[in-house]
Scaffold this motif. Structure first.
Motif, PDB file in Angstrom:
ATOM      1  N   LEU A 157      46.970  38.135 -56.073  1.00 23.78           N
ATOM      2  CA  LEU A 157      48.167  38.179 -55.318  1.00 23.78           C
ATOM      3  C   LEU A 157      48.739  39.729 -55.196  1.00 23.78           C
ATOM      4  N   LEU A 158      48.698  40.371 -56.113  1.00 25.36           N
ATOM      5  CA  LEU A 158      48.942  41.927 -55.934  1.00 25.36           C
ATOM      6  C   LEU A 158      48.109  42.798 -54.882  1.00 25.36           C
ATOM      7  N   ARG A 159      46.723  42.346 -54.924  1.00 29.21           N
ATOM      8  CA  ARG A 159      45.901  42.871 -54.168  1.00 29.21           C
ATOM      9  C   ARG A 159      46.110  42.660 -52.658  1.00 29.21           C
ATOM     10  N   VAL A 160      46.504  41.240 -52.377  1.00 23.92           N
ATOM     11  CA  VAL A 160      46.841  40.688 -51.048  1.00 23.92           C
ATOM     12  C   VAL A 160      48.279  41.573 -50.647  1.00 23.92           C
ATOM     13  N   SER A 161      49.163  41.660 -51.588  1.00 29.23           N
ATOM     14  CA  SER A 161      50.530  42.190 -51.236  1.00 29.23           C
ATOM     15  C   SER A 161      50.297  43.568 -50.893  1.00 29.23           C
ATOM     16  N   THR A 162      49.474  44.224 -51.427  1.00 31.55           N
ATOM     17  CA  THR A 162      49.418  45.665 -51.031  1.00 31.55           C
ATOM     18  C   THR A 162      48.485  46.053 -49.867  1.00 31.55           C
ATOM     19  N   LEU A 163      47.569  45.400 -49.654  1.00 31.99           N
ATOM     20  CA  LEU A 163      46.585  45.512 -48.526  1.00 31.99           C
ATOM     21  C   LEU A 163      47.317  44.870 -47.117  1.00 31.99           C
ATOM     22  N   ASN A 164      48.198  43.878 -47.366  1.00 30.87           N
ATOM     23  CA  ASN A 164      49.119  43.553 -46.165  1.00 30.87           C
ATOM     24  C   ASN A 164      50.578  44.156 -46.269  1.00 30.87           C
ATOM     25  N   ALA A 192      53.169  46.354 -57.713  1.00 30.43           N
ATOM     26  CA  ALA A 192      51.855  46.608 -57.762  1.00 30.43           C
ATOM     27  C   ALA A 192      51.760  47.766 -59.006  1.00 30.43           C
ATOM     28  N   GLU A 193      52.496  49.014 -58.590  1.00 32.22           N
ATOM     29  CA  GLU A 193      52.413  49.937 -59.522  1.00 32.22           C
ATOM     30  C   GLU A 193      52.898  49.676 -60.935  1.00 32.22           C
ATOM     31  N   LYS A 194      53.968  48.820 -61.049  1.00 30.10           N
ATOM     32  CA  LYS A 194      54.308  48.126 -62.576  1.00 30.10           C
ATOM     33  C   LYS A 194      53.257  47.622 -63.271  1.00 30.10           C
ATOM     34  N   ALA A 195      52.470  46.853 -62.644  1.00 33.70           N
ATOM     35  CA  ALA A 195      51.313  46.084 -63.151  1.00 33.70           C
ATOM     36  C   ALA A 195      50.023  46.966 -63.363  1.00 33.70           C
ATOM     37  N   PHE A 239      48.558  48.422 -60.982  1.00 30.02           N
ATOM     38  CA  PHE A 239      47.627  48.556 -59.976  1.00 30.02           C
ATOM     39  C   PHE A 239      47.056  49.881 -59.107  1.00 30.02           C
ATOM     40  N   ASP A 240      46.297  50.392 -59.015  1.00 30.16           N
ATOM     41  CA  ASP A 240      46.030  51.580 -57.949  1.00 30.16           C
ATOM     42  C   ASP A 240      45.762  51.186 -56.697  1.00 30.16           C
ATOM     43  N   VAL A 241      47.162  51.285 -56.006  1.00 29.46           N
ATOM     44  CA  VAL A 241      47.276  51.123 -54.874  1.00 29.46           C
ATOM     45  C   VAL A 241      46.319  52.045 -53.683  1.00 29.46           C
ATOM     46  N   ASP A 242      46.472  53.048 -53.992  1.00 24.92           N
ATOM     47  CA  ASP A 242      45.618  54.015 -53.030  1.00 24.92           C
ATOM     48  C   ASP A 242      44.170  53.655 -53.112  1.00 24.92           C
ATOM     49  N   ALA A 243      43.622  53.631 -54.305  1.00 27.29           N
ATOM     50  CA  ALA A 243      42.184  53.126 -54.590  1.00 27.29           C
ATOM     51  C   ALA A 243      41.871  51.965 -54.039  1.00 27.29           C
ATOM     52  N   GLU A 244      42.626  50.961 -54.075  1.00 25.79           N
ATOM     53  CA  GLU A 244      42.272  49.595 -53.464  1.00 25.79           C
ATOM     54  C   GLU A 244      42.320  49.700 -51.946  1.00 25.79           C
ATOM     55  N   THR A 245      43.389  50.296 -51.331  1.00 25.89           N
ATOM     56  CA  THR A 245      43.564  50.648 -49.890  1.00 25.89           C
ATOM     57  C   THR A 245      42.339  51.310 -49.313  1.00 25.89           C
ATOM     58  N   ALA A 246      41.732  52.275 -50.153  1.00 23.28           N
ATOM     59  CA  ALA A 246      40.582  53.068 -49.694  1.00 23.28           C
ATOM     60  C   ALA A 246      39.213  52.219 -49.832  1.00 23.28           C
ATOM     61  N   VAL A 280      52.557  34.203 -50.357  1.00 14.15           N
ATOM     62  CA  VAL A 280      51.250  35.043 -50.452  1.00 14.15           C
ATOM     63  C   VAL A 280      50.231  34.259 -50.203  1.00 14.15           C
ATOM     64  N   ALA A 281      49.163  34.437 -49.315  1.00 17.67           N
ATOM     65  CA  ALA A 281      48.055  33.498 -49.161  1.00 17.67           C
ATOM     66  C   ALA A 281      46.909  34.538 -48.658  1.00 17.67           C
ATOM     67  N   TYR A 282      45.684  34.087 -48.882  1.00 15.04           N
ATOM     68  CA  TYR A 282      44.394  34.646 -48.329  1.00 15.04           C
ATOM     69  C   TYR A 282      43.116  33.637 -48.099  1.00 15.04           C
ATOM     70  N   ARG A 283      42.279  34.394 -47.346  1.00 15.05           N
ATOM     71  CA  ARG A 283      41.095  33.457 -47.055  1.00 15.05           C
ATOM     72  C   ARG A 283      40.116  34.678 -46.908  1.00 15.05           C
ATOM     73  N   ALA A 284      38.876  34.405 -47.268  1.00 16.07           N
ATOM     74  CA  ALA A 284      37.548  35.006 -47.285  1.00 16.07           C
ATOM     75  C   ALA A 284      36.679  34.665 -46.498  1.00 16.07           C
ATOM     76  N   VAL A 285      36.328  35.288 -45.390  1.00 19.53           N
ATOM     77  CA  VAL A 285      35.270  34.793 -44.437  1.00 19.53           C
ATOM     78  C   VAL A 285      33.978  35.640 -44.261  1.00 19.53           C
ATOM     79  N   PRO A 286      32.817  34.822 -44.168  1.00 23.29           N
ATOM     80  CA  PRO A 286      31.659  35.852 -44.217  1.00 23.29           C
ATOM     81  C   PRO A 286      31.619  36.813 -42.759  1.00 23.29           C
ATOM     82  N   ALA A 287      31.214  38.091 -43.410  1.00 23.21           N
ATOM     83  CA  ALA A 287      31.070  38.982 -42.011  1.00 23.21           C
ATOM     84  C   ALA A 287      29.797  38.853 -41.317  1.00 23.21           C
ATOM     85  N   GLU A 288      30.026  38.971 -39.959  1.00 23.60           N
ATOM     86  CA  GLU A 288      29.001  38.616 -39.284  1.00 23.60           C
ATOM     87  C   GLU A 288      28.358  40.099 -38.448  1.00 23.60           C
TER      88      GLU A 288
END
Length: 923
Positions: free
Chosen positions: A384-391, A420-423, A425-432, A512-520
């Motif tokens: 949830l934190l990963r999706v919230s910071t990426l989006n 995310a920071e309180k938990a 979570f390294d926001v900059d590293a994840e977005t990179a 918050v929601a997500y979906r993983a799809v195969p890369a073409e």
């Protein structure tokens, strides 16, 4: 923008029609056309109200009723043959007027330093090229660029927009940013057209281009400013009260002078000319020459103390008006709350976490049953934190100068980043690590935002956040304990129940929601195919982030102080009813039974019904600018003294109309600051309450001053009464020059010290003074004349006869001249001065014991007392002054007698105060 109808046309018309109407194109205007329009329409600036000239403002400080009375009394003194006295009275007026002007000038300078009108530079298309131009040079038809962080310089129609969100709180009072797009949607409420943006607002996220449809005073911003400037400002309650007091004093002084004039002719058989001069001296004696400088000094001290408590007052008289306030119409966002959206709960299908810490500073943590939790401890929380910071398009940075958080984006997304920071979570590293490939921006129709990221070489991540009601139907699966499984009806019910539970508390939930799809292999073709319809489906629900704009921690105590002081607080906000009520109940502003009136309901409410509603427990939500003005006006019609807060252009008319307009110094617009009487440098409601306390203190100090000044009038008058009614057999125990010595010499500095007295305990447990209450009331007159005055008269008259008794009276007739007579009048004068020393100490409190309040805490009063004694010694012992003031040297025994005078007077008053306190407790 002339009318709402015209504005609607600009919103609904095709872009080609707008361009045709404005004689422009997507590439903007030519420089030549722009210069012609600038010449025709004027600069793109908001004209400030034309103030009075500095000379006129300066002179106005010398023509109040009290100032005129002092000019006249000075002239009377000169006509009575005392040139030095007349000049001294005039100097008091001159010094006071200059001091008052200086205080006003300093306040205006501080206000001007807070003003920052419109953005300085804008990227504008001219001659087909983008140029950096001063915003004041923009004209109708100019096409310009906008990006996150930019202030909007004009009213404009959007031509293009990408993920654009605009903070329109300066116009609407609504803290939630509006989504903007190039195509037309009406939206909900005022200024909600999706493709129109307005001067004075700010782009929170996204980019776009727009064409100017109104500039300067023709913008919505400018029209509200013009409306505000048309309103005149009436005299403050203090100014009205001082005018009334001046008339009262004039009647009293002239009445006493006339009585003494007749008595001098009738009883003593003075010639008319001599009787007239005698009466003129008494008139001057009964005019409190120190009132005006004491009022000014009291107000100035109030201004200084308020400035230390984050309240900048623009006019001195506004200080006391605050003390009379009976109702505060307060905004919610930023005033009662921190204006920093904060996540306080994370709801996951299997677990609920609480989040500590408030605001945009990482000073808290995610907790489970009070214990800290890191994101690695829970796979569902981590995702949830990963999706919230990426989006997310927002960043929060610390300003290196102020060390305060600086928001680059929207408040909601900032809250997710801090979460995310309180938990940990390294926001900059994840977005990179997970770069964004595509974005499907938020819009008000589907109420969600989607971003697509490269998770790894074989997988793309689709991250979605938005409104639960719009997102949940797109989620056939739910993640629990790191695994996705089909969502059941029971799951949906649990999610909806949680959402309703938080909504009932006035909290906002973001799903918050997500979906993983195969890369073409052909990634670009795959991304092109991921549209709203294809990407936002088959999502896996992760959870809810629950957030609110938290109340300021000190506001609960401030609200309680208002309740104790019988001051009503009415929340008037652009936020939703549910959120407004929740905050009001949480901070103790209202109970659950409070009536919530929306702007729509208010618009349909007749004036009589509104008056009735305002007498009960009420708050207003989703109000329009003109409605806030109506609320303030209606309260005033009910006899209330109204303080109204605001920061936006929409608040300016109400700020100007209110008895005290309070603008926000940090978030406030220029128009709001211009309209207000007071500016909060910290935007904090608690600072208003502190200012009210200072205002009450100023009024209390003015009454203490009057009590102190008037109590000396009785011992000054009694000697003349003895002289007149004894038909001159009792030589005048106090000469006119000695009377004026008390009024303009020994009394002045202690009186000024009383004007700087701090608040007496319990001042905020009393109700606001009634409009019918006056500075000079029966209780004050009785206390000054019948208590302090008679006590001082007995002591000073006794000192006169005691001195004569030492010289042989009554065996010898009372001397009307010579050293014996001079010594007797000197003792009378000195006895009055020492009675005034006791009075200065006693007047510092109304009922509180000075032993508890601090006997030596007011250094100004004690400095004034020291000055009294020194001045008396100079008049008594300097030979050149003795014939002028009819004084003679005093003996050691005389001084011992004088020094003993204040002690019993002080102790008697302490006993009286004790009886009053005891009576109050028992009753």
């Amino acid at each position: 923008m002339a009318t709402t109808k015209k504005r609607q046309w600009y919103a609904e018309a095709d872009l080609s029609e707008v361009e045709q109407e404005l004689a422009t194109s997507a590439t903007g205007l030519t420089q030549k056309v722009a210069e012609e329009r600038l010449q025709r329409d004027g600069d793109n600036t908001i004209n400030r109200a034309q103030g009075q000239s500095q000379l006129k403002v300066f002179l106005m400080n010398f023509v109040s009723l009290m100032a005129i009375l002092l000019w006249v009394s000075g002239l009377i003194a000169i006509l009575s043959g005392t040139l030095e006295l007349g000049i001294a009275i005039w100097l008091v007026n001159v010094i006071n007027g200059c001091f008052s002007f200086w205080q006003q000038h300093q306040a205006q300078k501080a206000t001007d330093s807070l003003m920052a009108m419109l953005p300085t530079y804008t990227q504008v298309y001219r001659d087909g090229k983008v140029q950096k131009l001063d915003a004041k040079d923009l004209v109708v038809g100019d096409v310009f660029q906008l990006q996150a962080g930019d202030a909007v310089p004009v009213d404009a129609r959007l031509m293009t927009a990408t993920s654009m969100q605009v903070d329109q709180s300066a116009l609407t009072g609504e803290p939630v940013p509006e989504s903007k797009r190039a195509d037309y949607r009406q939206g909900d409420g005022e200024f909600a057209e999706s493709n129109l943006i307005y001067a004075g607002t700010t782009v929170g996220a996204g980019t776009g281009t727009a064409v100017a449809i109104a500039t300067g005073m023709h913008t919505e911003f400018g029209q509200i400013a013009a409306l505000t400037q048309q309103q005149g400002k009436q005299n403050s309650p203090l100014q009205l009260e001082l005018n009334r007091l001046t008339k009262q004093i004039s009647v009293i002084a002239i009445g006493i002078g006339l009585a003494f004039f007749v008595a001098a002719i009738w009883f003593v058989h003075y010639p008319v000319a001599k009787s007239f001069i005698f009466a003129l001296g008494m008139i001057v004696a009964f005019i409190p020459e120190g009132l005006l400088p004491t009022v000014t000094l009291s107000l100035a001290h109030g201004v200084q103390r308020m400035a230390k408590r984050h309240a900048l007052v623009k006019e001195l008289s506004s200080v006391e008006t605050l003390g009379e306030t009976t109702v505060i119409c307060s905004d919610k966002t930023g005033t009662l709350t921190q204006n920093q959206m904060t996540v306080n709960h994370v709801w996951l299908p299997h677990q609920t976490y609480t989040v500590s810490g408030q605001g945009y500073v990482n000073n808290g943590e995610i907790q489970l049953n009070g214990a800290p939790v890191a994101y690695q401890d829970d796979a569902d929380l981590a995702r949830l934190l990963r999706v919230s910071t990426l989006n997310n398009d927002t960043r929060v940075q610390l300003d290196p100068k102020t060390q305060q958080p600086k928001l680059l984006g929207t408040p909601t997304e900032a809250a997710l980043m801090i979460l995310a920071e309180k938990a940990g979570f390294d926001v900059d590293a994840e977005t990179a690590k997970t770069p964004r490939l595509k974005e499907l921006p938020f819009d008000s129709d589907r109420k969600r935002m989607t971003t697509i990221h490269q998770h790894d070489a074989r997988t793309l991540s689709i991250c979605v956040k938005g409104s639960l009601s719009d997102l949940l139907p797109l989620c056939p699966t739910i993640q629990i304990a790191g695994q996705a499984r089909p969502m059941t009806d029971k799951d949906r019910q649990a999610i909806n129940d949680a959402n309703q539970h938080y909504a009932a508390q006035g909290l906002r939930s973001l799903a918050v929601a997500y979906r993983a799809v195969p890369a073409e292999a052909d990634q670009q073709a795959q991304l092109d195919g991921l549209t709203i319809e294809t990407a936002e489906q088959q999502l896996t629900f992760l959870g809810l982030t629950v957030m609110a704009d938290p109340p300021r921690p000190e506001v609960i105590e401030a609200v309680q102080k208002c309740h104790d002081a019988s001051i009503r607080i009415i929340m008037v906000t652009g936020d939703s009813s549910l959120t407004a009520k929740s905050i009001a109940v949480k901070i103790g502003l209202n109970t659950d039974k409070v009536r919530v009136v929306t702007g729509t309901e208010l618009a349909a409410m007749p004036d009589d019904e509104l008056k009735t509603a305002l007498k009960g427990e009420i708050l207003f939500a989703r109000v329009a600018p003109e409605q806030k003005y109506r609320i303030v006006s209606t309260l005033q019609s009910l006899g209330e003294i109204v303080a109204s807060t605001g920061d936006g252009v929409n608040d300016a008319p109400a700020l100007k109309k209110a008895d005290i307009g309070v603008a926000m110094g940090v978030t406030g617009t220029d128009v709001a600051k211009d309209a207000a009487d007071m500016i909060l440098t910290d935007d904090n409601f608690a600072s208003i309450v502190a200012a009210i306390e200072e205002g009450r203190t100023v009024y209390s100090n003015l009454q203490k001053f009057l009590l102190y000044i008037f109590n000396s009038n009785v011992p000054e008058a009694i000697p003349s009464v003895l002289f007149l009614f004894s038909r001159g057999l009792v030589p005048l125990p106090l000469t006119v020059m000695q009377i004026l010595t008390v009024d303009l010499g020994t009394d002045m500095l202690p009186a000024l010290g009383l004007g700087a007295e701090r608040a007496e305990p319990g001042i905020m447990q009393q109700p606001p003074r009634a409009k019918t209450a006056h500075l000079l009331n029966k209780h004050l007159v009785w206390k000054a004349f019948a208590w302090y005055g008679l006590l001082a008269s007995a002591v000073s008259t006794g000192a006169y006869f005691f001195t004569n008794w030492q010289a042989g009276w009554p065996r010898q007739a009372l001397a009307g001249s010579g050293i014996g007579y001079a010594r007797a009048t000197t003792m009378t004068l000195a006895a009055i001065v020492f009675c005034q020393i006791a009075a200065a100490i006693n007047c510092r409190t109304t009922v509180t014991s000075l032993f508890k309040f601090g006997l030596f805490s007011n250094k100004r009063v004690w400095a004034g007392i020291g000055f009294e004694i020194v001045l008396l010694a100079v008049l008594v012992y300097v030979p050149v002054l003795q014939p002028i003031f009819n004084t003679a040297p005093l003996m050691l025994n005389d001084w011992l007698f004088l020094c003993a005078i204040p002690i019993p007077i002080f102790l008697i008053e302490e006993a009286r105060k004790w009886l009053v306190r005891r009576k109050t407790i028992t009753s």
